[in-house]
Design a protein around this motif. Structure first.
Motif, PDB file in Angstrom:
ATOM      1  N   LEU A   1       0.731  -1.212  -0.047  1.00  0.00           N
ATOM      2  CA  LEU A   1      -0.019   0.091  -0.045  1.00  0.00           C
ATOM      3  C   LEU A   1       0.858   1.204   0.106  1.00  0.00           C
ATOM      4  CD1 LEU A   1      -2.662  -1.197   2.686  1.00  0.00           C
ATOM      5  CD2 LEU A   1      -2.919  -1.433   0.147  1.00  0.00           C
ATOM      6  N   CYS A   2       0.630   2.286  -0.942  1.00  0.00           N
ATOM      7  CA  CYS A   2       1.406   3.462  -1.173  1.00  0.00           C
ATOM      8  C   CYS A   2       0.778   4.513  -0.691  1.00  0.00           C
ATOM      9  CB  CYS A   2       1.833   3.376  -2.510  1.00  0.00           C
ATOM     10  SG  CYS A   2       3.216   4.657  -2.673  1.00  0.00           S
ATOM     11  N   ALA A   3       1.118   5.600  -0.134  1.00  0.00           N
ATOM     12  CA  ALA A   3       0.296   6.792   0.033  1.00  0.00           C
ATOM     13  C   ALA A   3       0.142   7.385  -1.500  1.00  0.00           C
ATOM     14  CB  ALA A   3       1.077   7.896   1.066  1.00  0.00           C
ATOM     15  N   VAL A   4      -1.411   7.968  -1.456  1.00  0.00           N
ATOM     16  CA  VAL A   4      -1.802   8.474  -2.838  1.00  0.00           C
ATOM     17  C   VAL A   4      -0.635   9.320  -3.285  1.00  0.00           C
ATOM     18  CG1 VAL A   4      -3.425   9.705  -4.045  1.00  0.00           C
ATOM     19  CG2 VAL A   4      -3.854   7.640  -2.404  1.00  0.00           C
ATOM     20  N   SER A   5      -0.388  10.518  -2.468  1.00  0.00           N
ATOM     21  CA  SER A   5       0.725  11.486  -2.931  1.00  0.00           C
ATOM     22  C   SER A   5       2.109  11.039  -3.285  1.00  0.00           C
ATOM     23  CB  SER A   5       0.694  12.342  -1.759  1.00  0.00           C
ATOM     24  OG  SER A   5       1.563  11.695  -0.465  1.00  0.00           O
ATOM     25  N   ASN A   6       2.357   9.633  -3.017  1.00  0.00           N
ATOM     26  CA  ASN A   6       3.641   8.931  -3.389  1.00  0.00           C
ATOM     27  C   ASN A   6       3.603   8.095  -4.475  1.00  0.00           C
ATOM     28  OD1 ASN A   6       6.338   8.819  -2.487  1.00  0.00           O
ATOM     29  ND2 ASN A   6       5.775   6.690  -1.646  1.00  0.00           N
ATOM     30  N   HIS A   7       2.745   8.023  -5.422  1.00  0.00           N
ATOM     31  CA  HIS A   7       2.519   7.128  -6.509  1.00  0.00           C
ATOM     32  C   HIS A   7       3.862   7.048  -7.322  1.00  0.00           C
ATOM     33  CE1 HIS A   7       2.156  10.137  -9.817  1.00  0.00           C
ATOM     34  NE2 HIS A   7       1.383  10.954  -8.959  1.00  0.00           N
ATOM     35  N   ILE A   8       4.129   5.844  -8.039  1.00  0.00           N
ATOM     36  CA  ILE A   8       5.228   5.821  -8.715  1.00  0.00           C
ATOM     37  C   ILE A   8       5.107   6.828 -10.011  1.00  0.00           C
ATOM     38  CG2 ILE A   8       5.420   3.304  -7.967  1.00  0.00           C
ATOM     39  CD1 ILE A   8       4.060   2.515 -10.717  1.00  0.00           C
ATOM     40  N   ARG A   9       6.449   6.832 -10.504  1.00  0.00           N
ATOM     41  CA  ARG A   9       6.514   7.865 -11.406  1.00  0.00           C
ATOM     42  C   ARG A   9       7.210   7.366 -12.895  1.00  0.00           C
ATOM     43  NH1 ARG A   9       4.506  10.441  -7.366  1.00  0.00           N
ATOM     44  NH2 ARG A   9       5.093  12.671  -7.169  1.00  0.00           N
ATOM     45  N   ARG A  10       7.303   5.834 -13.034  1.00  0.00           N
ATOM     46  CA  ARG A  10       7.696   5.124 -14.029  1.00  0.00           C
ATOM     47  C   ARG A  10       6.802   3.881 -14.262  1.00  0.00           C
ATOM     48  NH1 ARG A  10      14.141   4.213 -14.697  1.00  0.00           N
ATOM     49  NH2 ARG A  10      13.523   3.070 -12.894  1.00  0.00           N
ATOM     50  N   PHE A  11       6.645   3.378 -15.316  1.00  0.00           N
ATOM     51  CA  PHE A  11       5.916   2.304 -15.615  1.00  0.00           C
ATOM     52  C   PHE A  11       6.726   1.365 -16.398  1.00  0.00           C
ATOM     53  CE2 PHE A  11       1.822   5.044 -16.050  1.00  0.00           C
ATOM     54  CZ  PHE A  11       1.695   4.871 -14.907  1.00  0.00           C
ATOM     55  N   LYS A  12       8.024   1.018 -15.639  1.00  0.00           N
ATOM     56  CA  LYS A  12       9.082   0.103 -16.394  1.00  0.00           C
ATOM     57  C   LYS A  12       8.550  -1.340 -16.250  1.00  0.00           C
ATOM     58  CE  LYS A  12      13.954  -0.924 -15.613  1.00  0.00           C
ATOM     59  NZ  LYS A  12      14.953  -0.816 -14.847  1.00  0.00           N
ATOM     60  N   ARG A  13       7.841  -1.646 -15.593  1.00  0.00           N
ATOM     61  CA  ARG A  13       7.440  -2.971 -15.046  1.00  0.00           C
ATOM     62  C   ARG A  13       5.836  -3.277 -15.670  1.00  0.00           C
ATOM     63  NH1 ARG A  13       9.048  -5.182  -9.073  1.00  0.00           N
ATOM     64  NH2 ARG A  13       7.641  -3.132  -8.519  1.00  0.00           N
ATOM     65  N   PRO A  14       5.398  -4.314 -15.733  1.00  0.00           N
ATOM     66  CA  PRO A  14       4.052  -4.670 -16.398  1.00  0.00           C
ATOM     67  C   PRO A  14       3.262  -4.130 -15.079  1.00  0.00           C
ATOM     68  CG  PRO A  14       5.280  -6.496 -16.812  1.00  0.00           C
ATOM     69  CD  PRO A  14       6.128  -5.346 -16.060  1.00  0.00           C
TER      70      PRO A  14
ATOM     71  N   SER B   1       7.342   1.211 -20.049  1.00  0.00           N
ATOM     72  CA  SER B   1       8.358   2.153 -20.487  1.00  0.00           C
ATOM     73  C   SER B   1       9.446   2.492 -19.908  1.00  0.00           C
ATOM     74  CB  SER B   1       7.515   3.615 -20.877  1.00  0.00           C
ATOM     75  OG  SER B   1       8.245   4.748 -21.212  1.00  0.00           O
ATOM     76  N   PRO B   2      10.677   2.555 -20.155  1.00  0.00           N
ATOM     77  CA  PRO B   2      11.808   3.076 -19.304  1.00  0.00           C
ATOM     78  C   PRO B   2      11.955   4.226 -18.589  1.00  0.00           C
ATOM     79  CG  PRO B   2      12.611   2.916 -21.551  1.00  0.00           C
ATOM     80  CD  PRO B   2      10.967   2.550 -21.456  1.00  0.00           C
ATOM     81  N   GLY B   3      11.236   5.191 -19.196  1.00  0.00           N
ATOM     82  CA  GLY B   3      11.410   6.553 -18.760  1.00  0.00           C
ATOM     83  C   GLY B   3      10.277   7.059 -17.778  1.00  0.00           C
ATOM     84  N   PRO B   4      10.376   8.150 -17.157  1.00  0.00           N
ATOM     85  CA  PRO B   4       9.287   8.695 -16.347  1.00  0.00           C
ATOM     86  C   PRO B   4       7.828   8.943 -17.103  1.00  0.00           C
ATOM     87  CG  PRO B   4      11.332   9.914 -16.120  1.00  0.00           C
ATOM     88  CD  PRO B   4      11.510   9.015 -17.427  1.00  0.00           C
ATOM     89  N   ILE B   5       6.828   9.049 -16.087  1.00  0.00           N
ATOM     90  CA  ILE B   5       5.579   9.094 -16.556  1.00  0.00           C
ATOM     91  C   ILE B   5       5.551  10.277 -17.580  1.00  0.00           C
ATOM     92  CG2 ILE B   5       3.138   9.484 -16.177  1.00  0.00           C
ATOM     93  CD1 ILE B   5       3.641   7.925 -13.612  1.00  0.00           C
TER      94      ILE B   5
END
Length: 293
Positions: free
Chosen positions: A228-241, A282-286
């Motif tokens: 579980l992650c704080a909503v404000s702390n969401h990930i910035r890259r979709f490198k993984r499926p 994608s290897p790069g940031p969102i």
């Protein structure tokens, strides 16, 4: 489920909280009964052991299995994390780890946030795991091992281990583990291993260094992990499926406390199959993805 001041202090000191037998056998029965059918599926979301057909990890069952969709919204699992963060949370990862009898392989020493930072560009460690035992956990079937207080070190150096097991992991080297264990008390509490009946729950910090040995016993050790992650702390890259690192940052809305005993309706977006978009990475940031679009 609110944490007491004493529990908040303990979490700050040790980096984890253990609740033996928090869920009843009746509550865990439906979850346990659903696991074999999930593990039998030949899908990308089932990662199998390196040298056997046993499932090591099943990902994202809350998106296609009713019992686990309810567990993902259970107040006993979600509210303690919201209490610690003082913020709403979303599901970063959902997995059913199968440390199967005779076949369950090791999980090397690691921090979960190390992987979430390096692979997913999660900004800070405001994310953590909540785990529930679906089987009794004893000293023989590969229980989790924690180094108490190791979360206080923050993010430690790690290397990307692509060979030891079937699942890549950012792992901590032996020399640093020895230092952390000695710092935590050496042979007198430098490593702890919560054990208990099915239905027990653990909450642990994303920087807490942990591992588990192989399961050489005749008893399975299946556990469910909500990351579980704080909503404000969401990930910035979709490198993984997406079935590994989720991209829906919507805050979790909890169901009533009896949701494992009653058929409350839940949304199952992947009930008819995982969408092709879940495999796009994608290897790069969102932000770069948005510009490219």
């Amino acid at each position: 489920m609110k944490l007491t001041p004493e529990q908040l202090q303990q979490f700050d000191r040790d980096g984890y909280l253990f609740f033996p037998g928090l869920f009843t056998p009746q509550e865990t029965r439906t979850l346990n009964e659903a696991v074999p059918a999930l593990y039998a599926r030949r899908e990308a979301f089932n990662v199998r052991e390196k040298n056997s057909d046993a499932v090591r990890t099943n990902f994202a069952a809350h998106l296609y299995s009713e019992p686990f969709a309810r567990l993902a919204r259970h107040p006993r699992m979600v509210e303690p994390v919201m209490d610690l963060f003082q913020e709403q949370v979303y599901m970063h990862q959902f997995k059913i780890n199968g440390k199967m009898a005779f076949e369950g392989d090791v999980w090397q020493w690691h921090q979960d946030y190390g992987t979430w930072l390096n692979d997913d560009l999660m900004p800070t460690e405001r994310a953590m795991n909540v785990a529930i035992f679906l089987d009794d956990v004893n000293e023989y079937n590969g229980p989790l091992m924690f180094i108490p207080g190791s979360h206080k070190k923050g993010v430690v150096d790690a290397k990307h281990d692509l060979t030891t097991t079937s699942y890549p992991l950012w792992t901590v080297d032996d020399a640093l583990i020895a230092q952390l264990v000695e710092r935590a008390g050496g042979k007198n509490g430098g490593i702890v291993s919560p054990k208990g009946p099915a239905g027990s729950m653990i909450v642990f910090h994303s920087c807490l260094v942990h591992a588990s040995s192989s399961n050489l016993s005749p008893w399975n050790r299946v556990s469910v992990y909500l990351s579980l992650c704080a909503v404000s702390n969401h990930i910035r890259r979709f490198k993984r499926p997406e079935f590994i690192a989720h991209r829906d940052f919507t805050p979790i809305e909890c169901l009533p406390d009896d949701c494992l005993l009653k058929p409350y309706p839940v949304d199952l977006p992947w009930k008819n199959g995982m969408p092709a978009s879940a495999l796009v990475t994608s290897p790069g940031p969102i932000d770069q993805m948005k510009k490219a679009a």
